[in-house]
Design an enzyme around this catalytic site. Structure first.
Site, mmCIF file in Angstrom:
data_model
loop_
_atom_site.group_PDB
_atom_site.id
_atom_site.type_symbol
_atom_site.label_atom_id
_atom_site.label_comp_id
_atom_site.label_asym_id
_atom_site.label_seq_id
_atom_site.Cartn_x
_atom_site.Cartn_y
_atom_site.Cartn_z
ATOM 1 N N CYS A 2 -0.476 1.729 -0.846
ATOM 2 C CA CYS A 2 0.642 0.827 -0.499
ATOM 3 C C CYS A 2 1.921 1.645 -0.339
ATOM 4 O O CYS A 2 1.920 2.857 -0.526
ATOM 5 C CB CYS A 2 0.849 -0.199 -1.605
HETATM 6 N N1 GLN Z 1 -5.292 -0.140 -5.535
HETATM 7 C C1 GLN Z 1 -4.228 -1.059 -5.269
HETATM 8 C C2 GLN Z 1 -4.678 -2.299 -4.538
HETATM 9 O O1 GLN Z 1 -5.806 -2.472 -4.216
HETATM 10 C C3 GLN Z 1 -3.099 -0.378 -4.528
HETATM 11 C C4 GLN Z 1 -3.563 0.036 -3.201
HETATM 12 C C5 GLN Z 1 -2.611 0.927 -2.512
HETATM 13 O O2 GLN Z 1 -1.771 1.620 -3.049
HETATM 14 N N2 GLN Z 1 -2.837 0.931 -1.250
HETATM 15 O O3 GLN Z 1 -3.853 -3.109 -4.265
#
Ligand code: GLN
Length: 227
Positions: A2
């Site tokens: 994210c």
């Molecule tokens: N693992 C987290 C989620 O599934 C964050 C994912 C991310 O940083 N893209 O939301």
């Protein structure tokens, strides 16, 4: 991974941080510039901000770029302390508002940019979702934010493949870790931005080296190496 953004400074419109910048979170939801894992961040968004000392949140499992209601209201939301994120869900994680950062314990707002094996985390009550980031947030809240750097190092020891960029704020402190992904600082005249990636091409953006903790308070910005 994210993308997230934090602000501590004078009162500003939430839209000026999240929607208006040329490469802000709105654009990062479909065209991030520095994202190493995943192509775009279409699995939801969350904006948290302090209203005095009270954390308030608006979260959605839909893409930020299409949310015209938020676009209409965000210019009227003003705060001195903001934690916002756009989400690219890790495979296997639920896509729901409760799995979308920022998470809260009622005092702090917290976002996680990364991935962690849930089996490597201690069991804690009160996770908002089964999502790895929500479970990690519950662990960080239980340990206390003063131990954020130690908690990140311990989780990384239990799961060496974890990526643990965490961003958290309580209205007077803004904390972030760089552990496996990008993090940048912009020191503005009216406050400080911490963000997964620069929201514009201002020459003032500084990259945070990996395995570091950043703390922003009214007294300034401190960088501490993590081991
Ligand atoms: N693992 C987290 C989620 O599934 C964050 C994912 C991310 O940083 N893209 O939301």
């Amino acid at each position: 991974m994210c993308r997230h953004l934090g602000w501590l400074g004078t009162d500003v419109a939430v839209s000026s941080l999240v929607l208006d910048p040329p490469y802000g979170l709105r654009v990062q939801s479909y065209a991030p510039r520095r994202q190493k894992h995943g192509l775009l961040n279409a699995d939801g968004w969350g904006v948290g901000f302090f209203d005095g000392s009270v954390p308030r949140r608006w979260r959605s499992p839909a893409p930020l770029w299409g949310d015209v209601s938020f676009g209409s209201v965000a210019p009227a939301l003003r705060s001195h302390c903001v934690v916002a994120a756009v989400r690219s869900a890790t495979v296997g994680m639920p896509i729901e508002a409760s799995a979308t950062a920022p998470f809260t314990d009622g005092r702090w707002l917290l976002s996680h940019n990364g991935v962690v094996d849930r089996a490597a985390l201690p069991t804690t009550p009160n996770a908002e979702s089964a999502c790895d980031s929500a479970r990690l947030a519950a662990v960080v809240f239980a340990r206390g934010l003063d131990a954020l750097g130690d908690t990140v190092a311990e989780v990384a020891a239990a799961d060496p493949n974890a990526r643990l960029n965490i961003l958290a704020a309580n209205g007077s402190r803004l904390l972030a870790t760089a552990w496996g992904d990008t993090l940048s600082i912009l020191r503005r005249g009216d406050g400080t931005v911490l963000a997964s990636e620069p929201y514009d091409d201002d020459a003032g953006w500084e990259d945070v080296p990996d395995h570091h903790l950043v703390e922003v308070t009214a007294d300034g910005v401190t960088l501490t190496p993590l081991h």
